[in-house]
Design an enzyme around this catalytic site. Structure first.
Site, PDB file in Angstrom:
ATOM      1  N   GLY A 172       0.605  -1.233  -0.150  1.00  0.00           N
ATOM      2  CA  GLY A 172       0.067  -0.004   0.153  1.00  0.00           C
ATOM      3  C   GLY A 172       0.998   1.362  -0.092  1.00  0.00           C
ATOM      4  N   SER A 173       0.450   2.060  -0.837  1.00  0.00           N
ATOM      5  CA  SER A 173       1.179   3.457  -0.983  1.00  0.00           C
ATOM      6  C   SER A 173       0.455   4.686  -1.596  1.00  0.00           C
ATOM      7  CB  SER A 173       2.442   3.176  -1.831  1.00  0.00           C
ATOM      8  OG  SER A 173       2.254   2.503  -2.865  1.00  0.00           O
TER       9      SER A 173
END
Length: 233
Positions: A172-173
């Protein structure tokens, strides 16, 4: 597929085989097999049709547009688009424009949820400033709550094509794109985009040269995305 997918996937399959051999049954091998399948899927790297028309700025990442705003910088107003990448999105990053990498800056930081606006200034991040097609564009690779590694093998002075693969953020980013104020948004909050294929903004005809002249007059006051302040239009 990104090389990491093979490393994680094949390693877990080897673990599954070892567990099955040691226990005499494949039941206990199911979890590592499922994880192997997940990693092989997560590190996918599909081909994308890259728009070729002049003046286009494409998305550097797959994900959900969470912000499309006008911001204040030392050089005046600019526009910013933020894209959130969930664990289910392709995490390969692509160049938003064709041109030269003028600056690459890496910052250590925290691992706040990438949906948190504070993550842009507090989290681990890599800030890349590009010049090409008559404009300057800055994009940030921002690590999220689960992300623990930003990959960017290029360096200042390298040249890239629009939509070219330039890096990766594992898990996730978030990715931010800062562009000239003259750019016209082609996406809105809540819209999903695909790296390299989705046009997120268009430069109006003739604005590239104007932007270049302004930047040349302001070499002593370059944009520092780390100090920018956001103002909604």
């Amino acid at each position: 597929m990104v090389r990491d997918g093979y490393i994680y996937g094949l390693s877990l399959l080897a673990v599954a085989a070892l567990v099955a051999w040691a226990t005499g049954t494949w039941v206990w091998a199911i979890p590592p097999v499922l994880l192997a399948v997940f990693f092989l899927w997560f590190f996918r790297d599909p081909e994308r049709p890259i728009p070729t028309e002049p003046g286009l700025i494409v998305s550097p990442a797959d994900g959900l547009v969470t912000e499309a705003v006008t911001i204040s910088t030392p050089e005046g107003p600019r526009k910013r688009i933020s894209i959130f990448l969930s664990v289910f999105d392709v995490h390969v990053n692509r160049a938003p424009i064709a041109g030269e990498l003028r600056e690459v800056r890496y910052y250590k930081g925290q691992y706040l949820n990438a949906m948190n606006p504070a993550s842009a200034e507090s989290n681990e991040r890599n800030v890349v400033t590009m010049w090409g097609e008559g404009i300057e564009v800055t994009f940030k690779q921002i690590a999220g709550l689960l992300a623990r590694r930003i990959v960017f093998p290029l360096k200042a002075g390298d040249r890239v094509a629009r939509g070219q693969r330039v890096g990766l953020i594992k898990f996730g980013s978030r990715t931010d794109v800062v562009m000239p104020a003259e750019a016209e948004f082609q996406v809105k909050v809540g819209q999903r985009v695909k790296g390299g294929a989705s046009v997120i903004a268009i430069m109006m005809a003739g604005m590239g040269a104007a932007t270049e002249r302004r930047l040349n007059r302001s070499t002593s006051a370059r944009v520092d995305p780390e100090t920018e302040e956001g103002d909604r239009p």
